[in-house]
Design a protein around this motif. Structure first.
Motif, PDB file in Angstrom:
ATOM      1  N   ARG A  21       0.824  -1.205   0.000  1.00 21.84           N
ATOM      2  CA  ARG A  21       0.000   0.000   0.000  1.00 21.84           C
ATOM      3  C   ARG A  21       0.864   1.263   0.000  1.00 21.84           C
ATOM      4  O   ARG A  21       0.590   2.222  -0.712  1.00 21.84           O
ATOM      5  CB  ARG A  21      -0.886  -0.030   1.252  1.00 21.84           C
ATOM      6  CG  ARG A  21      -1.824   1.138   1.376  1.00 21.84           C
ATOM      7  CD  ARG A  21      -2.533   1.064   2.725  1.00 21.84           C
ATOM      8  NE  ARG A  21      -3.526   2.114   2.841  1.00 21.84           N
ATOM      9  CZ  ARG A  21      -4.828   1.887   3.008  1.00 21.84           C
ATOM     10  NH1 ARG A  21      -5.289   0.659   3.055  1.00 21.84           N
ATOM     11  NH2 ARG A  21      -5.663   2.890   3.126  1.00 21.84           N
TER      12      ARG A  21
ATOM     13  N   SER B  23       1.509   4.123   8.934  1.00 21.63           N
ATOM     14  CA  SER B  23       0.740   3.274   8.018  1.00 21.63           C
ATOM     15  C   SER B  23      -0.582   2.857   8.644  1.00 21.63           C
ATOM     16  O   SER B  23      -1.617   2.824   7.973  1.00 21.63           O
ATOM     17  CB  SER B  23       1.544   2.023   7.659  1.00 21.63           C
ATOM     18  OG  SER B  23       2.509   2.308   6.685  1.00 21.63           O
ATOM     19  N   LEU B  24      -0.532   2.519   9.919  1.00 22.85           N
ATOM     20  CA  LEU B  24      -1.773   2.080  10.572  1.00 22.85           C
ATOM     21  C   LEU B  24      -2.728   3.255  10.784  1.00 22.85           C
ATOM     22  O   LEU B  24      -3.953   3.086  10.756  1.00 22.85           O
ATOM     23  CB  LEU B  24      -1.458   1.385  11.900  1.00 22.85           C
ATOM     24  CG  LEU B  24      -0.760   0.026  11.755  1.00 22.85           C
ATOM     25  CD1 LEU B  24      -0.386  -0.527  13.125  1.00 22.85           C
ATOM     26  CD2 LEU B  24      -1.644  -0.977  11.002  1.00 22.85           C
TER      27      LEU B  24
ATOM     28  N   GLU C  11      -3.124   5.635   8.654  1.00 25.48           N
ATOM     29  CA  GLU C  11      -3.805   5.736   7.355  1.00 25.48           C
ATOM     30  C   GLU C  11      -4.880   4.655   7.232  1.00 25.48           C
ATOM     31  O   GLU C  11      -6.023   4.922   6.835  1.00 25.48           O
ATOM     32  CB  GLU C  11      -2.775   5.575   6.228  1.00 25.48           C
ATOM     33  CG  GLU C  11      -3.396   5.585   4.838  1.00 25.48           C
ATOM     34  CD  GLU C  11      -2.423   5.120   3.759  1.00 25.48           C
ATOM     35  OE1 GLU C  11      -1.598   4.226   4.035  1.00 25.48           O
ATOM     36  OE2 GLU C  11      -2.499   5.646   2.643  1.00 25.48           O
ATOM     37  N   LEU C  12      -4.514   3.421   7.599  1.00 23.89           N
ATOM     38  CA  LEU C  12      -5.474   2.319   7.476  1.00 23.89           C
ATOM     39  C   LEU C  12      -6.726   2.598   8.292  1.00 23.89           C
ATOM     40  O   LEU C  12      -7.854   2.435   7.798  1.00 23.89           O
ATOM     41  CB  LEU C  12      -4.824   1.010   7.942  1.00 23.89           C
ATOM     42  CG  LEU C  12      -5.794  -0.181   8.048  1.00 23.89           C
ATOM     43  CD1 LEU C  12      -6.240  -0.638   6.661  1.00 23.89           C
ATOM     44  CD2 LEU C  12      -5.182  -1.336   8.816  1.00 23.89           C
TER      45      LEU C  12
ATOM     46  N   ASP D  27      -9.064   5.103   6.813  1.00 31.23           N
ATOM     47  CA  ASP D  27      -9.805   4.614   5.649  1.00 31.23           C
ATOM     48  C   ASP D  27     -10.799   3.530   6.025  1.00 31.23           C
ATOM     49  O   ASP D  27     -11.851   3.384   5.395  1.00 31.23           O
ATOM     50  CB  ASP D  27      -8.832   4.022   4.619  1.00 31.23           C
ATOM     51  CG  ASP D  27      -8.022   5.083   3.913  1.00 31.23           C
ATOM     52  OD1 ASP D  27      -8.229   6.274   4.228  1.00 31.23           O
ATOM     53  OD2 ASP D  27      -7.194   4.737   3.056  1.00 31.23           O
ATOM     54  N   ASP D  28     -10.418   2.712   6.995  1.00 33.44           N
ATOM     55  CA  ASP D  28     -11.215   1.535   7.324  1.00 33.44           C
ATOM     56  C   ASP D  28     -11.214   1.406   8.847  1.00 33.44           C
ATOM     57  O   ASP D  28     -10.319   0.802   9.423  1.00 33.44           O
ATOM     58  CB  ASP D  28     -10.569   0.304   6.661  1.00 33.44           C
ATOM     59  CG  ASP D  28     -11.304  -0.983   6.993  1.00 33.44           C
ATOM     60  OD1 ASP D  28     -12.338  -0.919   7.681  1.00 33.44           O
ATOM     61  OD2 ASP D  28     -10.835  -2.053   6.555  1.00 33.44           O
TER      62      ASP D  28
ATOM     63  N   PRO E 107     -10.868  -2.688  10.444  1.00 34.47           N
ATOM     64  CA  PRO E 107     -10.211  -3.662   9.575  1.00 34.47           C
ATOM     65  C   PRO E 107     -10.168  -5.036  10.248  1.00 34.47           C
ATOM     66  O   PRO E 107     -10.201  -5.132  11.471  1.00 34.47           O
ATOM     67  CB  PRO E 107      -8.786  -3.102   9.453  1.00 34.47           C
ATOM     68  CG  PRO E 107      -8.577  -2.360  10.727  1.00 34.47           C
ATOM     69  CD  PRO E 107      -9.917  -1.799  11.099  1.00 34.47           C
TER      70      PRO E 107
ATOM     71  N   ALA F  82      -6.491  -7.489   6.758  1.00 31.78           N
ATOM     72  CA  ALA F  82      -6.230  -6.125   6.273  1.00 31.78           C
ATOM     73  C   ALA F  82      -5.055  -5.505   7.018  1.00 31.78           C
ATOM     74  O   ALA F  82      -4.216  -4.817   6.435  1.00 31.78           O
ATOM     75  CB  ALA F  82      -7.483  -5.272   6.440  1.00 31.78           C
ATOM     76  N   VAL F  83      -4.997  -5.752   8.320  1.00 32.14           N
ATOM     77  CA  VAL F  83      -3.887  -5.207   9.111  1.00 32.14           C
ATOM     78  C   VAL F  83      -2.575  -5.849   8.668  1.00 32.14           C
ATOM     79  O   VAL F  83      -1.565  -5.163   8.466  1.00 32.14           O
ATOM     80  CB  VAL F  83      -4.129  -5.441  10.616  1.00 32.14           C
ATOM     81  CG1 VAL F  83      -2.901  -5.050  11.418  1.00 32.14           C
ATOM     82  CG2 VAL F  83      -5.351  -4.656  11.086  1.00 32.14           C
TER      83      VAL F  83
ATOM     84  N   VAL G 143      -1.290  -4.379   5.373  1.00 32.81           N
ATOM     85  CA  VAL G 143      -0.643  -3.077   5.524  1.00 32.81           C
ATOM     86  C   VAL G 143       0.719  -3.231   6.187  1.00 32.81           C
ATOM     87  O   VAL G 143       1.708  -2.628   5.782  1.00 32.81           O
ATOM     88  CB  VAL G 143      -1.550  -2.119   6.318  1.00 32.81           C
ATOM     89  CG1 VAL G 143      -0.758  -0.934   6.839  1.00 32.81           C
ATOM     90  CG2 VAL G 143      -2.681  -1.635   5.429  1.00 32.81           C
TER      91      VAL G 143
END
Lengths: 293, 799, 166
Positions: free
Chosen positions: A103, C119-120, C122-123, C126-127, C130, C134-135, C138
């Motif tokens: 990503r 990064s987390l 951002e995740l 967005d979600d 998760p 998904a985790v 990422v």
């Protein structure tokens, strides 16, 4: 690991970028930077000038143009991944793009950057090959269009002359209801594939394969189509024996080898992945044809 | 994570005679959050390159591109002329700043070949790709690297020794022109009547095994920052190290300075895993440059350098035999180990020595002999990485036992059960001595219970049915298991100073070195247990030679045991002092007092109390006023726990894997790890150590290969081709703890940092073989790539 | 700095503060943040885009700080680990994701942690809920040698649950 010194240019328009590319000595074009930046940091390249295309808005975006989907070369992989248009019309690309790096790299990496870097096992050139994409190249004098087969000249060597810039690629989507599959094998998730395979399939009303595309990445110096495998499926009901025969064709393609990954292993993966991808594509196509066993 | 009620005896440690040790275990043993975390999570960690030194110079090193070459010409003039370059040091220039050009040997050895350590800089002959040749110091790192590109060097390539077998061939070249031979040292370890045992054995099986372990690869590489003070003729060196005190002594010796004038400080260290337990040439060159130039100089190793200039573990070839009786009981093991030491021996032979002496692990072996040949090759030097030879030894032992099981048609777990040292035999004399000649005595542990717990947790009994069902669907599942023992807590000592300030703050200093394990939290918990204070009152400083005069640092899973015991001893003493002073100042006998929340209170009347600060103020002394009788000055104490004994941690790992015969891919479906590291100071941190250790082991089993070609050129130089496991390759890991207290130390603990790594590769490889049993695939190596696994499947299928 | 080093003026908003400065054209974003702005929370682990330690958010999405030139951030908004506690500080001066990391022992040496936190972040924007896969996907863009990732996954899921419970 600090990049060597260079002059940085950030043109706003394609014309400006073309002008810089054709007049500056020894320039490198900077797209998403996910390959060029490591090369700079390792000092594997030492350009006098870096032309950053990230501010050339006209090179970015996804649109329909007649039958074609047109994707700007500076369109980021993230945008492709989340594009409803791509999901609807180019499901193979939508599936393949999730295999591209991570990503964090897809957020900046661009489809044009990948096509021009032309790593033999990269996903986006493989999709372009599988779908007979046409690449529009901006030249100082105008534009020319090159089919992917001609664009991928040799190992990491695109058909780009000095001063030229890849502007966009045009892909004609397959008919609604076609089947697709993209599979790859890498040591870890997100690594460059050792081998990747893309399969596209259309069935006629009788459930026979009426159009087939089978392409391999990571086997040859460039992504390549396997006409023998395609021919083996065309007109068949894509039964188990047909699939096995097509997969066997994939194992006979001349493969690159190195001490870490010998040619025979790439051929073996090509066969295994092909034998798994065709049924996956068939299942998706069969959902529409409704008549295939 | 589960905890099983301890087997074995409860140990009562010695305490001050009239003030009992506190055993409330309100701190010791609790899963408390770490005191290290808030700063690290806010981005306020202070790693080497984060130290806000104003205006430092930056160094970069020219490193050899050749595995072996003579240098015929070096021209530094263009580099020196580059604007922004401050100085360029070749070997002659750096030699003028030093007492010698050759690095000191890490561990003393009488038997090792002489003149075998690396050079600070080498400008006449280079012996591995990555060897430092020239140091450029410039206004920025980028400019320093620009200057490297301007250095002209003419090399005359010399013949290359690229692996152990070639090194032993008489016709082959010598690794360095000053080396007497390619064999750095040859030795034999063992005990018992080996050859008679083999002569009379009903069964003898031989294996040729190859075990490769890559490099340490902490996420923070190495790095050094030095600042010279001309007024004091003193130097402060910050370095990302696992051993501040030894680096200090090396710098003092090499720079010809009194140790009083050299202070070495380890800032936050971004992981070590063994590779920072060494004084490297850069740790001498950078302070030398700072003293010469009278300006702070910094060098931050980049990843490209780390691949070729930080140590590796690499290759071992084992040719071994096992003799067993008709019931699969071991009669003897013998064999030969070829160890790839690389071009120099910076530390010693501890890695191959550990490997050769730890093969027998948790098993009863009546007779054992291993011939060890330490081969020099034109590759990066070798010292231990997490596990330090034990993972290779466990691989050898467990492969042999799997072979016995197969040949005698016995269950693999059963073969192990029959040979594990039973708890009734503890303490168990292994029959071997360590490098210093001390007998290896396994102190404690219940190995059969450990294995039984692992088998139960993974449902070993139910596996055949799972395997059968999967095979009916064309899936290949396998179960593997492996046992391991790690001798932890290597001596001779570790230091701890506990000092309570008149403000009531508790400062804890230790020569132990934190590399991310949570050492500060663990030590604070041990101190807090005795002093009954919240962790927030304790300030822990590790690895600063200006704060504590003695220290050994972080290696061999030793710090919780060694530093922990020292902290315990110091804390018990401080507690004792506080209560003795309280007795006199409050007029209440000790048994009527309690230490609670940083105060000495009258138990029956808690409103009457003294704070620890009050007591510290009393004990700091006032001119002419006497201290309370029987109490020494200062509310402080130094603990120097000293031992030659080692606490032996043990483990049994069991896993289920699925092999894809179409690709050679191995997927780990379940991973169970049962560990006994004695008493756990903090079970959460302990579990974290096991997780990390196992994933390191998974890397060694399936992914990590530091590759070289036949010219000894590295073929693995980026994280894209040196494969560290990532989150998507790792299963959920199930950790179970047993707690058998160790009698070797006052707090009953055993080390834990390495034990998780040791049994992983043999457990996974055993599972792979089990999965591919229909084809009779045999695996004799690690790591195992998909390419290699398909080769083995093909070979077995064809045979 | 050498007089021959080509410089360029940029304006970049980092953690809410606008910085106008001259920066070497060849300098990457991570080095700029660390050395020019002295925001040393962002770490550099490989300088070739694999380890993820230098990950920051650029205009809201994660990017490798070592694979972007500082001059490319001209006009952009950058978020680094130093910003995380500011928005919703908890008891230890930590934001919810940071607190979950502490609760679940999701860091050891802490060198790779700042990039992972970004990064987390951002995740989770967005979600918000998760699943484990998904985790892990990422996280696969980050290398951690200490933790074995398991506790990081647990911390991310805990932070998501905490957020859902708000």
């Amino acid at each position: 690991m600090k990049a060597p010194s260079f002059r940085y240019h950030a043109p706003r328009t394609l014309d400006e970028a073309l002008s810089l590319a054709s007049t500056l000595p020894g320039p490198r074009l900077l797209a998403g930077g996910q390959s060029l930046m490591p090369m700079l940091n390792f000092r594997l390249v030492a350009p006098q000038h870096v032309i950053d295309l990230n501010r050339v808005a006209e090179l970015s975006g996804i649109r329909e143009d007649g039958e074609d989907l047109v994707i700007g070369s500076m369109t980021r992989q993230r945008e492709i991944e989340f594009s409803p248009l791509v999901q609807a019309r180019l499901p193979l690309l939508a599936e393949a793009i999730r295999w591209v790096g991570h990503r964090q790299t897809r957020n900046r990496g661009t489809i044009g950057g990948s096509l021009c870097h032309l790593d033999p096992s990269a996903e986006q050139p493989l999709v372009a090959m599988a779908m007979d994409a046409r690449l529009c190249i901006a030249t100082p004098g105008g534009r020319r269009e090159v089919p992917m087969r001609s664009f991928a000249v040799d190992l990491m060597t695109p058909a780009l002359e000095d001063g030229e810039i890849l502007a966009e690629l045009r892909i004609a989507p397959w008919a609604a209801g076609h089947g697709w599959a993209f599979l790859e094998f890498a040591r870890r998730h997100g690594d460059y594939a050792i081998v990747a395979v893309a399969v596209l399939l259309e069935l006629d009303a009788a459930g026979n394969a009426s159009r087939v595309s089978i392409a391999l990445g990571g086997v040859g110096a460039t992504p390549l189509r396997v006409p023998a495998a395609e021919a083996r499926l065309l007109g068949t009901r894509v039964a188990g024996t047909d699939i096995e025969a097509a997969a066997a064709c994939c194992a006979e393609v001349d493969a690159l080898g190195d001490p870490q990954v010998p040619a025979w292993y790439r051929q073996r993966l090509a066969r295994t992945l092909c034998a798994r991808a065709i049924p996956a594509a068939l299942a998706r196509a069969a959902g529409h044809a409704g008549s295939n066993p | 994570m589960d905890t099983i009620v301890p087997a074995g005896q409860v140990l009562v440690p010695p305490a001050a005679p009239d003030v009992p040790e506190r055993t409330a275990r309100r701190m010791f043993g609790q899963p408390l959050p770490r005191i290290e975390d808030p700063a690290l999570l806010r981005g306020e960690g202070r790693f080497l390159d984060d130290i806000p030194m104003p205006d430092p110079l930056h160094a970069a090193f020219l490193r050899s591109p050749h595995a072996h070459a003579r240098v015929t010409r070096i021209d530094l003039s263009a580099a020196r002329a580059l604007p922004g370059v401050v100085a360029v040091f070749d070997a002659d220039a750096i030699a003028r700043e030093l007492t010698g050009l050759r690095m000191p040997l890490g561990f003393p050895s009488a038997t090792l070949q002489k003149d075998i350590t690396p050079w600070v800089l080498s400008c006449t002959e280079v012996a591995f790709v990555g060897e430092a040749m020239v140091m450029v110091v410039a206004e920025s790192r980028a400019i320093a690297e620009d200057a490297l590109a301007l250095i002209e060097v003419d090399f005359e390539p010399l013949p290359v020794v690229h692996d152990c077998h070639q090194a032993l061939d008489d016709r082959e070249p010598v690794v360095r022109s000053d080396a007497a031979s390619n064999v750095a040292e040859q030795l034999q370890v063992g005990f018992g009547e080996v050859d008679p045992a083999f002569a009379q054995a009903p069964h003898v099986f031989a294996e040729s095994l190859f075990v490769h372990r890559g490099a340490a690869h902490p996420m923070e590489g190495r790095g050094v920052l030095a600042r010279y003070d001309p007024v004091e003729d003193a130097i402060t060196v910050w370095t990302s190290t696992q051993m501040a005190h030894e680096v200090m002594h090396s710098i003092a010796a090499m720079l010809g300075m009194d140790q009083h004038n050299v202070r070495v400080v380890a800032p936050d260290v971004g992981g070590g895993f063994g590779c920072k337990y060494l004084t490297y040439p850069e740790e001498v060159a950078i302070p030398a440059a700072a003293r010469c130039l009278r300006r702070p100089v910094k060098w931050v190793e980049d990843r490209a350098e780390h691949f070729i200039s930080a140590i590796h573990e690499r290759d071992q070839y084992w040719d071994v035999e096992i003799a067993v009786d008709a019931d699969a009981r071991i009669l003897g093991i013998r064999g030969r180990l070829l160890h790839d030491q690389g071009a120099y021996t910076p530390q010693g032979i501890n890695l191959p020595y550990n490997a050769a002496t730890s093969v027998t692990g948790p098993y009863r072996v009546p007779a054992y002999r291993m011939d060890v040949i330490i081969c020099q090759t034109n590759k990066t030097p070798v010292i231990p990485v997490r596990g330090a030879g034990y993972p290779q030894a466990a691989f050898v032992m467990e492969r042999l036992l799997d072979r016995v099981a197969r040949e005698l048609a016995l269950d693999r777990a059963e073969v192990r059960s029959r040979n594990l040292v039973p708890p009734g035999k503890m303490p168990y004399d292994k029959g071997l001595t360590n490098r210093a000649g001390v007998r290896s005595i396994v102190d404690s542990g219940d190995y059969p219970a450990t294995q039984a717990a692992a088998l139960a947790r993974i449902d070993h009994a139910g596996f055949p049915a799972r395997q059968h069902a999967a095979r009916a669907q064309g899936r290949f599942l396998g179960l593997g298991l492996a046992n391991a023992v790690k001798a932890t807590s290597r001596g001779p000592f570790e230091s701890a100073v506990i000092r309570v300030s008149p403000q009531g703050r508790i400062d804890l200093y230790t020569g132990a070195l934190a590399m991310g394990q949570g050492l500060a939290t663990a030590l604070a918990q041990i101190a807090a247990e005795q002093l009954d204070v919240p962790l927030s009152m304790i300030n822990v400083t590790c690895g600063d030679t200006g704060r504590v005069s003695l220290g050994m640092g972080g290696f061999a899973s030793r710090q919780t045991v060694m530093a922990g015991s020292s902290v315990h001893l110091a804390a018990v003493e401080v507690r004792h002092k506080a209560l003795k002073v309280g007795e006199q100042m409050l007029g209440v006998p000790v048994d009527g007092l309690r230490l609670h929340d940083g105060r000495v209170e009258v138990a029956a009347e808690p409103a009457r109390f003294l704070t620890l600060g009050d007591i510290a103020r009393k004990l700091k002394g006032a001119p002419g006023y006497s201290l309370p009788p029987g109490v020494t000055p200062g509310l402080e104490s130094t603990g120097l726990f000293q031992t030659n004994s080692q606490a032996h941690a043990n483990a049994c790992h069991a896993c289920e894997v699925e092999v894809d015969p179409g690709t050679g891919a191995v997927r780990i479906l379940r991973y169970v790890a049962v560990h006994d590291s004695g008493r756990l100071v903090n079970p959460t941190l302990a579990e974290g150590q096991i997780h990390g250790g196992i994933v390191h082991g998974i890397g060694n089993a399936l992914f990590e290969k530091m590759g070289y070609d036949a010219e000894a050129q590295p073929v693995t130089g980026t994280f894209a081709d040196y494969l560290l496991p990532t989150s998507t390759e790792i299963p959920q890991i199930e950790v179970v703890f047993l707690e058998t207290p160790s009698p070797t130390n006052p707090i009953g603990v055993k080390g834990i940092g390495e034990a998780g790594t040791i049994p992983v590769a043999p457990a996974i490889v055993s599972a792979i073989e089990d999965a591919l049993a229909p084809w009779g695939v045999r695996v004799a190596e690690a790591p195992l790539s998909p390419v290699r696994l398909l080769e083995l499947i093909d070979a077995a299928g064809a045979g | 700095m050498s007089s021959e080093e080509p410089l360029r003026e940029i304006a970049v908003t980092v953690n809410g503060t606008l910085h106008r400065c001259e920066v070497a054209e060849r300098k990457n974003l991570a080095d700029f943040l660390r050395h020019d702005l002295r925001l040393t929370g962002t770490h550099v682990g490989c300088e070739h885009g694999v380890c993820g330690a230098c990950t920051v958010l650029v205009d809201g999405v994660s990017a490798r700080g070592c694979l972007m030139l500082a001059v490319q951030a001209d006009g952009c908004t950058v978020e680094t680990v130093e910003s995380l506690a500011a928005s919703e500080p908890g008891p230890a001066g930590l934001g919810p994701l940071q607190q979950a990391f502490r609760d679940r022992h999701a860091l050891q040496c802490g060198f790779c942690t700042p990039g992972i936190l970004m990064s987390l972040t951002e995740l989770l924007r967005d979600d918000p809920s998760p699943d484990e896969e998904a985790v892990r996907l990422v996280l696969s863009g980050h290398l951690c040698r200490c933790t074995g990732y398991q506790n990081i996954v647990a911390a991310a899921l805990q932070a998501a649950r905490a957020r859902a419970g708000d």
